[in-house]
Design an enzyme around this catalytic site. Structure first.
Site, PDB file in Angstrom:
ATOM      1  CE1 TYR A 155      -2.061 -11.246  -7.984  1.00  0.00           C
ATOM      2  CE2 TYR A 155      -1.405  -9.139  -7.048  1.00  0.00           C
ATOM      3  CZ  TYR A 155      -2.223 -10.255  -7.034  1.00  0.00           C
ATOM      4  OH  TYR A 155      -3.196 -10.387  -6.073  1.00  0.00           O
ATOM      5  CG  ASP A 250      -0.940  -3.260 -12.760  1.00  0.00           C
ATOM      6  OD1 ASP A 250      -0.674  -2.381 -11.904  1.00  0.00           O
ATOM      7  OD2 ASP A 250      -1.415  -4.365 -12.473  1.00  0.00           O
ATOM      8  CE  LYS A 278       0.992  -3.649  -4.166  1.00  0.00           C
ATOM      9  NZ  LYS A 278       1.197  -4.571  -5.237  1.00  0.00           N
TER      10      LYS A 278
HETATM   11  C1  LIG Z   1      -0.200  -5.349  -5.731  1.00  0.00           C
HETATM   12  C2  LIG Z   1      -0.520  -5.303  -7.193  1.00  0.00           C
HETATM   13  C3  LIG Z   1      -1.840  -5.308  -7.661  1.00  0.00           C
HETATM   14  C4  LIG Z   1      -3.016  -5.532  -6.758  1.00  0.00           C
HETATM   15  O1  LIG Z   1      -3.190  -4.536  -5.824  1.00  0.00           O
HETATM   16  P1  LIG Z   1      -4.005  -4.894  -4.474  1.00  0.00           P
HETATM   17  O2  LIG Z   1      -4.152  -3.568  -3.810  1.00  0.00           O
HETATM   18  O3  LIG Z   1      -3.160  -5.870  -3.734  1.00  0.00           O
HETATM   19  O4  LIG Z   1      -5.305  -5.479  -4.887  1.00  0.00           O
HETATM   20  C5  LIG Z   1      -2.057  -5.118  -9.011  1.00  0.00           C
HETATM   21  N1  LIG Z   1      -1.037  -4.965  -9.860  1.00  0.00           N
HETATM   22  C6  LIG Z   1       0.251  -4.979  -9.455  1.00  0.00           C
HETATM   23  C7  LIG Z   1       1.334  -4.750 -10.454  1.00  0.00           C
HETATM   24  C8  LIG Z   1       0.544  -5.178  -8.104  1.00  0.00           C
HETATM   25  O5  LIG Z   1       1.826  -5.261  -7.722  1.00  0.00           O
END
Ligand SMILES: *Cc1c(COP(=O)(O)O)cnc(C)c1O
Length: 436
Positions: A155, A250, A278
């Site tokens: 994701y 990421d 986050k």
């Molecule tokens: C949560 C998440 C995102 C997206 O971040 P948002 O602030 O929800 O848009 C992207 N990459 C990873 C690995 C994530 O867990």
């Protein structure tokens, strides 16, 4: 807080949670502002939370849960840590979005760059989605190529290029993973299995000169927790270098989570670009992307790659981020590791005592309890786990006031507020829930 929501005229015998949930269903698709909150994967009614405090959250009826959702990652100190609350209060008293450079941006950036020296220059955004989307745009501009390689089940937020699924075959051109994503977009995304070195090499063999970047969650944490097999991240580094493509980590989840230097520090791999979110915002809306100076220098206003944000570098997000990182010197990660390791050990023991085929996979304070004999190494294996068993376990834990992420494919987030008492409560509940 409770009284800010109008009460419906119905509701004999209805709880406050049920009332709010019903009102939410009238306002939002599925009653939620982000799909996983609907609890569909576990077949339970969604919770309605009004307060968080340390390792606990309280619902609208006053029920207290021991929390492992952790705001989906940011709450590494626990909820409403006094130092973070104070920093946000203080910043708020001086105004919110002032629309110009603010000293707190510089301070948070210098902490990020000290932790992850690969981020020579960076940009703050308002979400991880934006940051990942911008990193990809930049990678395309820097290489003059169109295609991105991502891993099945990974994701990276909900930008179109990442909402693409694997087609059939080992290294395939993607197919749209959401209605509304065009086939043209999906054609520029190649989806390969996580931990599959050959599939990555094959993708490069098939499309030499077309791949701009490989983007990876260095510890996959959105198919449940799946660590990289030894040599996998090294392979990604080598193959991207060999083909003049970029490697994007990421680290929205892993950054400041799996260690003070993120996954890149833990595994000793230097990506070209990194995406954060986050924890770096301490629970406020945030994202960040950054990396090599030469590449980041392509971003406007110095370069031709446009990217902007009204609320980027928001003083409240900066304040929460700084206050959070201040509470995270390296020795606190050792503490978090110790608590998380103990939780892992006790969960394994409880499952064994209950004669359950369960495997517990953990990287630092990220953990997944898999219902199946073997721990998955990729998304296909994760999908083959016993999700019905997970849903029953989730329900058993919820009934015992332990709030797990409501899906087999989401990591448990252990925080520094989880101590001996919380471990004991979790294990007691798990021992019963495994048996039930
Ligand atoms: C949560 C998440 C995102 C997206 O971040 P948002 O602030 O929800 O848009 C992207 N990459 C990873 C690995 C994530 O867990």
């Amino acid at each position: 807080m409770n009284d800010t929501v109008p009460r419906p005229p119905t509701g004999v015998g209805r709880t406050r949670v049920q009332e709010v949930a019903a009102l939410a269903a009238a306002s939002f698709p599925g009653g939620v502002n982000s799909p996983v909150r609907a609890f569909r994967a576990v077949g339970r009614d969604p919770v309605v939370l009004v307060r968080g405090e340390g390792a606990y959250v309280h619902d609208a009826d006053g029920t207290r849960y021991l929390d492992y959702i952790g705001g989906w990652g940011p709450a590494i100190l626990g909820h409403a840590h006094p130092a973070v609350v104070e920093a946000v209060r203080d910043a708020a008293s001086r105004g919110f979005a002032l629309g110009a450079t603010h000293p707190s941006e510089v301070e948070l950036a210098s902490r990020v760059r000290a932790a992850m020296p690969s981020m020579e220059l960076l940009r703050f955004t308002s979400s991880g989605t934006e940051a990942a989307m911008s990193a990809l745009r930049l990678a395309r501009a820097a290489t003059g190529r169109d295609v991105v390689v991502k891993f099945a089940g990974a994701y990276h937020g909900h930008a179109d290029a990442f909402l693409v699924e694997a087609g059939s075959g080992i290294a395939t051109q993607g197919i749209p993973g959401s209605a509304g994503v065009t086939e043209a977009v999906a054609r520029d995304t190649i989806v390969v299995p996580f931990n599959d070195r050959e599939a990555v090499s094959l993708a490069f063999d098939r499309d030499p000169g077309r791949i701009a970047a490989v983007i990876v969650e260095p510890v996959a944490a959105n198919i449940g927790v799946v660590p990289p097999v030894p040599g996998f991240l090294e392979h990604l580094r080598q193959v991207t270098l060999a083909h003049d493509a970029l490697l994007i980590f990421d680290e929205v989840i892993t950054g400041f989570r799996v260690g003070p230097r993120g996954a890149q520090g833990l595994y000793g791999i230097t990506p070209d670009l990194t995406v954060l979110g986050k924890i770096v915002g301490g629970g406020m809306a945030i994202g960040a992307y950054g990396g090599r100076r030469d590449i980041m220098s392509l971003v406007a206003p110095v370069g031709p790659v446009y990217q902007a944000g009204t609320l980027s570098g928001h003083p409240l997000a900066m304040a929460a981020g700084i206050a959070t990182l201040e509470q995270l010197p390296p020795e606190r990660y050792a503490l978090l590791e110790a608590v998380s390791a103990e939780l892992e050990r006790c969960l394994i023991a409880a499952a064994r005592d209950a004669q359950r085929d369960v495997s517990v996979i953990r990287v630092g304070s990220l953990l997944t309890v898999w219902f199946g004999r073997v721990a998955p190494v990729d998304a296909a294996a994760a999908l083959a786990s016993d999700r019905a068993a997970f849903a029953r376990f989730f329900g058993g834990m919820l009934d015992r006031r332990i709030l797990l992420p409501p899906s087999q494919f989401e990591a448990w987030f252990v925080s520094l507020a989880h101590g001996g008492r919380e471990l004991e409560a979790t294990i007691d509940a798990a021992s019963e829930a495994f048996r039930a």
